[in-house]
Design a protein around this motif. Structure first.
Motif, PDB file in Angstrom:
ATOM      1  N   ALA A   1      47.529  48.977  48.552  1.00  0.00           N
ATOM      2  CA  ALA A   1      48.294  47.926  47.864  1.00  0.00           C
ATOM      3  C   ALA A   1      47.351  46.947  47.183  1.00  0.00           C
ATOM      4  N   GLY A   2      46.224  46.645  47.859  1.00  0.00           N
ATOM      5  CA  GLY A   2      45.254  45.710  47.310  1.00  0.00           C
ATOM      6  C   GLY A   2      44.698  46.180  45.969  1.00  0.00           C
ATOM      7  N   ARG A   3      44.587  47.516  45.805  1.00  0.00           N
ATOM      8  CA  ARG A   3      44.065  48.064  44.543  1.00  0.00           C
ATOM      9  C   ARG A   3      44.981  47.755  43.366  1.00  0.00           C
ATOM     10  N   ASP A   4      46.231  47.420  43.667  1.00  0.00           N
ATOM     11  CA  ASP A   4      47.191  47.145  42.606  1.00  0.00           C
ATOM     12  C   ASP A   4      47.120  45.700  42.107  1.00  0.00           C
ATOM     13  N   LEU A   5      46.332  44.876  42.804  1.00  0.00           N
ATOM     14  CA  LEU A   5      46.260  43.458  42.442  1.00  0.00           C
ATOM     15  C   LEU A   5      45.103  43.215  41.496  1.00  0.00           C
ATOM     16  N   GLN A   6      45.326  42.253  40.605  1.00  0.00           N
ATOM     17  CA  GLN A   6      44.267  41.911  39.659  1.00  0.00           C
ATOM     18  C   GLN A   6      43.670  40.555  39.984  1.00  0.00           C
ATOM     19  N   ASP A   7      42.405  40.428  39.662  1.00  0.00           N
ATOM     20  CA  ASP A   7      41.683  39.184  39.900  1.00  0.00           C
ATOM     21  C   ASP A   7      42.432  38.023  39.254  1.00  0.00           C
ATOM     22  N   GLY A   8      42.618  36.956  40.029  1.00  0.00           N
ATOM     23  CA  GLY A   8      43.237  35.756  39.481  1.00  0.00           C
ATOM     24  C   GLY A   8      44.753  35.687  39.604  1.00  0.00           C
ATOM     25  N   GLN A   9      45.355  36.737  40.162  1.00  0.00           N
ATOM     26  CA  GLN A   9      46.812  36.754  40.260  1.00  0.00           C
ATOM     27  C   GLN A   9      47.334  35.819  41.356  1.00  0.00           C
ATOM     28  N   TYR A  10      48.580  35.412  41.186  1.00  0.00           N
ATOM     29  CA  TYR A  10      49.334  34.724  42.240  1.00  0.00           C
ATOM     30  C   TYR A  10      50.204  35.759  42.929  1.00  0.00           C
TER      31      TYR A  10
END
Lengths: 237, 218
Positions: B12-21
């Motif tokens: 799931a973490g791989r789906d997140l982008q730097d700086g997201q809320y």
């Protein structure tokens, strides 16, 4: 003139009545007006409708009112921590209106702001929207939710002053500022009473116009539902 | 071996982008905070009124007035803010929180989610989940592939009360990763010890197969 009152018990007894709708601040056991909840229990008022995000846990917070059989209806978003509550609900002894957390917050905000209802996309296509008016805006479906006005609102704040201005502490703020606005009568329980020293107007969160009465909380160790910590790194005090 | 809870959190973490809320639900989703790819930093929103959740406090420093939505004691990051519940859900419903990761009782092949009630049995309530799935642009569900009694949690049609309709974008289980598209589920990856036939047997909804060639297991 001050809004400070000496007895939470007498104050709540004077303003609550059988069949009243009472809005109560708090998220879990955090930011609960504990003295005012005790006073509500001691008032013995019956057939209450309680509007609050949660209903406490067994033996604590609003769970006390369930045990005392004072509640006929609850408007909440999450009641998972209270076994007696679940039993009463499943047996049909207690009516529960589940409201999505954001919808509940906005319903209080609306009620306090003189707004009868609002359209939200939250809950569309779910049991929450059943029987409610729907409307399409810009191609998307929304459901009409009603504002809530309570007969009595019970609020917990960190500090309050003689004018009833309030500030909150950390996440104990939660629903409290919204609960404060939606009561015909609002009582705030504060940990620190600033009297006529007054809170800096720049940092007031709830202006005193929303608060009719202030009581000073009994000093107590606050409840923590899920105590989670991490170990200190070696060698650091 | 199926993927562990930590593996699922890593995926799931791989789906997140730097700086997201990002808003993380209770349970496995909470683990995502500790399994972010290197170089990715996100700001975690807690719907009870905190933007910028920090790590758990050191023993003795826990504060009853500083909790997350799971009622766990937490800390606040530098740059964080506290606010009331209406403001919190303005962030959520208004689409300002970019990704929500939450659990499921059932999820359908078209992205319907049920995670708040089993009529006559389990009473808990939806909490903030209905607002999160209605307002957040990207919704990831983290769930075991089948329930404890072995019945599929991914179904053609949810028979439990819905949390939201056509709201889920991605499903990550202990066996597989699916994208939810207009045409239904697309299998993107699966753990090493299963295969597509076995997956069909434990998945209650049909799915297309378009395996991600770049996929590396957690």
């Amino acid at each position: 003139m001050t809004k400070l009152r000496l007895s939470a018990t007498e104050l709540v007894a004077a303003h609550v009545f059988d069949g009243a709708t009472v809005a109560v601040g708090g998220f879990g056991l955090s930011g609960n007006p504990t003295d005012l909840i005790h006073a509500l229990r001691d008032s013995g008022a019956k057939d209450l409708t309680i509007v609050s995000n949660n209903m406490g846990v067994d033996g604590k917070g609003l769970g006390l009112l369930i045990e005392n059989k004072q509640v006929t209806k609850v408007v909440s978003s999450y009641v998972g921590e209270n076994k007696l509550f679940a039993e009463e609900f499943l047996s049909g002894a207690l009516e529960v209106e589940f409201a999505p957390q954001g919808t509940l917050a906005e319903r209080m905000r609306a009620g306090g702001a003189g707004i009868a209802g609002f359209f939200t996309k939250t809950g569309v296509g779910t049991p929450v929207a059943e029987g409610k008016q729907m409307q399409v805006f810009d191609g998307e479906e929304f459901v009409l939710e009603r504002g809530i006005v309570a007969d009595l609102s019970l609020v917990k704040a960190h500090r309050g002053d003689a004018e009833g201005n309030l500030v909150y502490r950390h996440t104990a703020r939660n629903f409290n500022p919204l609960v404060a606005t939606c009561g015909r009568v609002t009582i705030a329980e504060v940990e620190v009473y600033e009297g006529e020293t007054y809170i800096d107007p720049d940092i007031v969160v709830t202006p005193g116009i929303f608060v009719q009465h202030v009581v000073l909380a009994t000093p107590r160790v606050k409840d923590i539902e899920q105590r989670t910590v991490r170990p200190r790194p070696e060698g650091k005090a | 071996m199926a993927w562990t809870r930590e593996d699922m959190a890593t995926l799931a973490g791989r789906d997140l982008q730097d700086g997201q809320y990002v808003n993380l639900g209770i349970g496995i989703p909470t683990l995502v905070a500790n399994h972010l790819p290197e170089g990715v930093r996100v700001t975690l929103q807690s719907e009870n009124g905190l933007l910028g959740i920090g790590p758990f406090p050191f023993e003795g420093e826990e504060d009853a007035d500083l909790i997350n939505a799971g009622k766990q004691t937490v800390t606040a990051q530098p740059g964080s803010s506290f606010f009331d519940s209406a403001t919190s859900f303005a962030m959520i419903r208004g689409g300002h929180v970019q990704t929500a990761i939450l659990g499921a009782l059932q999820v359908s092949g078209h992205g319907d989610l049920a995670n708040w009630q089993i009529p006559g049995k389990l009473v808990k309530g939806m909490g903030g989940a209905m607002d999160l799935v209605a307002g957040t642009p990207h919704v990831i569900v983290l769930t075991e592939h089948v329930s404890k009694d072995g019945t599929p949690k991914i179904v053609t049609h949810c028979d439990l009360p819905l949390t939201g309709q056509r709201c889920v974008d991605k499903i990550i289980t202990d066996l597989a990763v699916f994208d939810v598209t207009e045409d239904g589920l697309v299998l993107r990856a699966h753990c090493a010890d299963t295969n597509i036939d076995d997956l069909r047997a434990v998945t209650g909804a049909p799915f297309a197969v378009d395996l991600d060639p770049e996929f590396v297991g957690p």
